[in-house]
Design a protein around this motif. Structure first.
Motif, PDB file in Angstrom:
ATOM      1  N   GLU A  16       0.836  -1.446   0.036  1.00 17.04           N
ATOM      2  CA  GLU A  16      -0.141   0.140   0.176  1.00 17.04           C
ATOM      3  C   GLU A  16       0.881   1.195   0.109  1.00 17.04           C
ATOM      4  OE1 GLU A  16      -2.622  -0.413   3.192  1.00 17.04           O
ATOM      5  OE2 GLU A  16      -3.660  -2.023   2.448  1.00 17.04           O
ATOM      6  N   VAL A  17       1.999   1.155   0.784  1.00 17.70           N
ATOM      7  CA  VAL A  17       2.862   2.484   0.804  1.00 17.70           C
ATOM      8  C   VAL A  17       3.447   2.609  -0.583  1.00 17.70           C
ATOM      9  CG1 VAL A  17       4.880   3.117   1.872  1.00 17.70           C
ATOM     10  CG2 VAL A  17       3.331   2.431   3.342  1.00 17.70           C
ATOM     11  N   GLN A  18       3.806   1.496  -1.087  1.00 11.14           N
ATOM     12  CA  GLN A  18       4.504   1.426  -2.513  1.00 11.14           C
ATOM     13  C   GLN A  18       3.551   2.106  -3.696  1.00 11.14           C
ATOM     14  OE1 GLN A  18       7.883   1.156  -3.323  1.00 11.14           O
ATOM     15  NE2 GLN A  18       7.132   1.591  -5.557  1.00 11.14           N
ATOM     16  N   THR A  19       2.251   1.855  -3.324  1.00  7.09           N
ATOM     17  CA  THR A  19       1.229   2.061  -4.504  1.00  7.09           C
ATOM     18  C   THR A  19       1.114   3.548  -4.091  1.00  7.09           C
ATOM     19  OG1 THR A  19       0.360   0.075  -4.603  1.00  7.09           O
ATOM     20  CG2 THR A  19      -0.901   1.835  -5.038  1.00  7.09           C
ATOM     21  N   ALA A  20       0.951   3.971  -3.132  1.00 13.53           N
ATOM     22  CA  ALA A  20       0.959   5.491  -2.555  1.00 13.53           C
ATOM     23  C   ALA A  20       2.087   6.132  -3.346  1.00 13.53           C
ATOM     24  CB  ALA A  20       0.635   5.625  -1.299  1.00 13.53           C
ATOM     25  N   ALA A  21       3.281   5.741  -2.845  1.00 11.95           N
ATOM     26  CA  ALA A  21       4.658   6.882  -3.571  1.00 11.95           C
ATOM     27  C   ALA A  21       4.365   6.434  -5.002  1.00 11.95           C
ATOM     28  CB  ALA A  21       5.608   5.851  -2.848  1.00 11.95           C
ATOM     29  N   THR A  24       1.655   9.254  -6.069  1.00  7.48           N
ATOM     30  CA  THR A  24       2.319  10.484  -5.892  1.00  7.48           C
ATOM     31  C   THR A  24       3.387  11.101  -6.913  1.00  7.48           C
ATOM     32  OG1 THR A  24       1.824  10.123  -3.580  1.00  7.48           O
ATOM     33  CG2 THR A  24       3.442  12.059  -4.045  1.00  7.48           C
ATOM     34  N   GLY A  25       4.238  10.110  -6.942  1.00  6.72           N
ATOM     35  CA  GLY A  25       5.287  10.235  -7.903  1.00  6.72           C
ATOM     36  C   GLY A  25       4.919  10.404  -9.495  1.00  6.72           C
ATOM     37  N   ARG A  26       3.770   9.784  -9.856  1.00  5.00           N
ATOM     38  CA  ARG A  26       3.213  10.010 -11.210  1.00  5.00           C
ATOM     39  C   ARG A  26       2.379  11.161 -11.294  1.00  5.00           C
ATOM     40  NH1 ARG A  26       3.697   5.388 -14.475  1.00  5.00           N
ATOM     41  NH2 ARG A  26       4.349   3.556 -13.128  1.00  5.00           N
ATOM     42  N   ARG A  27       1.831  11.774 -10.245  1.00  6.78           N
ATOM     43  CA  ARG A  27       1.321  13.182 -10.163  1.00  6.78           C
ATOM     44  C   ARG A  27       2.282  14.140 -10.184  1.00  6.78           C
ATOM     45  NH1 ARG A  27      -2.254  10.580  -6.410  1.00  6.78           N
ATOM     46  NH2 ARG A  27      -0.941  11.519  -4.735  1.00  6.78           N
ATOM     47  N   ALA A  28       3.320  14.074  -9.636  1.00  4.20           N
ATOM     48  CA  ALA A  28       4.386  14.837  -9.685  1.00  4.20           C
ATOM     49  C   ALA A  28       4.990  15.215 -11.035  1.00  4.20           C
ATOM     50  CB  ALA A  28       5.433  14.536  -8.625  1.00  4.20           C
ATOM     51  N   ALA A  29       5.000  14.041 -11.689  1.00  8.60           N
ATOM     52  CA  ALA A  29       5.745  13.879 -12.995  1.00  8.60           C
ATOM     53  C   ALA A  29       4.801  14.644 -14.163  1.00  8.60           C
ATOM     54  CB  ALA A  29       5.899  12.442 -13.384  1.00  8.60           C
ATOM     55  N   ASP A  58       1.312   6.829 -17.689  1.00  7.72           N
ATOM     56  CA  ASP A  58       0.891   5.459 -17.665  1.00  7.72           C
ATOM     57  C   ASP A  58       1.813   4.376 -18.106  1.00  7.72           C
ATOM     58  OD1 ASP A  58      -1.654   6.578 -16.743  1.00  7.72           O
ATOM     59  OD2 ASP A  58      -2.956   6.204 -18.603  1.00  7.72           O
ATOM     60  N   ASN A  59       2.698   4.844 -18.814  1.00  6.94           N
ATOM     61  CA  ASN A  59       3.585   3.619 -19.350  1.00  6.94           C
ATOM     62  C   ASN A  59       4.972   3.779 -19.042  1.00  6.94           C
ATOM     63  OD1 ASN A  59       2.098   1.811 -21.646  1.00  6.94           O
ATOM     64  ND2 ASN A  59       1.293   3.807 -21.861  1.00  6.94           N
ATOM     65  N   ALA A  60       5.308   4.887 -18.115  1.00 11.00           N
ATOM     66  CA  ALA A  60       6.542   4.833 -17.515  1.00 11.00           C
ATOM     67  C   ALA A  60       6.777   4.124 -16.578  1.00 11.00           C
ATOM     68  CB  ALA A  60       6.656   6.455 -16.928  1.00 11.00           C
ATOM     69  N   ALA A  61       8.005   3.357 -16.699  1.00 12.45           N
ATOM     70  CA  ALA A  61       8.644   2.619 -15.409  1.00 12.45           C
ATOM     71  C   ALA A  61       8.724   3.382 -14.212  1.00 12.45           C
ATOM     72  CB  ALA A  61       9.741   1.852 -15.814  1.00 12.45           C
ATOM     73  N   VAL A  63      11.480   3.991 -12.438  1.00 11.37           N
ATOM     74  CA  VAL A  63      12.486   4.847 -12.407  1.00 11.37           C
ATOM     75  C   VAL A  63      12.315   5.985 -13.370  1.00 11.37           C
ATOM     76  CG1 VAL A  63      13.939   3.518 -14.497  1.00 11.37           C
ATOM     77  CG2 VAL A  63      15.215   4.536 -12.616  1.00 11.37           C
ATOM     78  N   GLU A  64      11.681   5.701 -14.383  1.00  9.29           N
ATOM     79  CA  GLU A  64      11.299   6.899 -15.191  1.00  9.29           C
ATOM     80  C   GLU A  64      10.366   7.926 -14.438  1.00  9.29           C
ATOM     81  OE1 GLU A  64      11.603   4.785 -19.467  1.00  9.29           O
ATOM     82  OE2 GLU A  64       9.865   4.440 -18.263  1.00  9.29           O
ATOM     83  N   VAL A  65       9.491   7.383 -13.975  1.00  6.01           N
ATOM     84  CA  VAL A  65       8.606   8.227 -13.040  1.00  6.01           C
ATOM     85  C   VAL A  65       9.656   9.008 -12.019  1.00  6.01           C
ATOM     86  CG1 VAL A  65       6.800   8.292 -11.255  1.00  6.01           C
ATOM     87  CG2 VAL A  65       6.561   6.714 -13.021  1.00  6.01           C
ATOM     88  N   ARG A  66      10.480   8.520 -11.443  1.00  6.23           N
ATOM     89  CA  ARG A  66      11.208   9.181 -10.534  1.00  6.23           C
ATOM     90  C   ARG A  66      11.975  10.374 -10.996  1.00  6.23           C
ATOM     91  NH1 ARG A  66      12.036   4.053  -8.483  1.00  6.23           N
ATOM     92  NH2 ARG A  66      13.801   3.833  -9.141  1.00  6.23           N
ATOM     93  N   GLU A  67      12.541   9.964 -12.250  1.00 14.26           N
ATOM     94  CA  GLU A  67      13.137  11.110 -13.116  1.00 14.26           C
ATOM     95  C   GLU A  67      12.279  12.249 -13.561  1.00 14.26           C
ATOM     96  OE1 GLU A  67      16.390  12.890 -14.682  1.00 14.26           O
ATOM     97  OE2 GLU A  67      16.533  11.032 -13.524  1.00 14.26           O
TER      98      GLU A  67
END
Length: 105
Positions: A16-21, A24-29, A58-61, A63-67
């Motif tokens: 659940e924490v991983q999904t939330a993170a 959040t990363g996808r929204r920030a990206a 939606d198609n970013a991995a 590591v790409e989301v973090r970047e």
């Protein structure tokens, strides 16, 4: 049995924490992806930029989301553009674009 139940609960909490993170990363990206598409892909009509952004996110991995999320904070650079271009070239992204932005493909 108690240890097994506790382990399963811990794994569920971690997921659940991983999904939330990830969400959040996808929204920030999103802001970085939108900027890259608007500036570096002028062939994308303005009304379709949101659809393109969604397909890239939606198609970013992970590591790409973090970047991409990092770029939304520190600014877009050539690496950001390259990441978006790479994601746009994927078959899954192309399928998403045909579904969500059919006028462009």
């Amino acid at each position: 049995r108690c240890v097994l139940v506790m382990a399963l609960l811990a794994l569920t909490a971690c997921a659940e924490v991983q999904t939330a993170a990830d969400q959040t990363g996808r929204r920030a990206a999103q802001s970085a992806v939108t900027e890259v598409i608007a500036i570096n892909f002028p062939q994308v009509p303005k009304p379709l930029i949101e659809a393109f952004t969604g397909c890239v996110i939606d198609n970013a991995a992970a590591v790409e989301v973090r970047e991409l999320a990092k770029a939304s904070v520190i600014g877009v650079d050539q690496t950001t553009i390259d990441v978006v271009r790479s994601i746009l070239e994927r078959p899954a992204t192309q399928t998403c674009l045909r579904t969500n932005a059919p006028l462009t493909i």
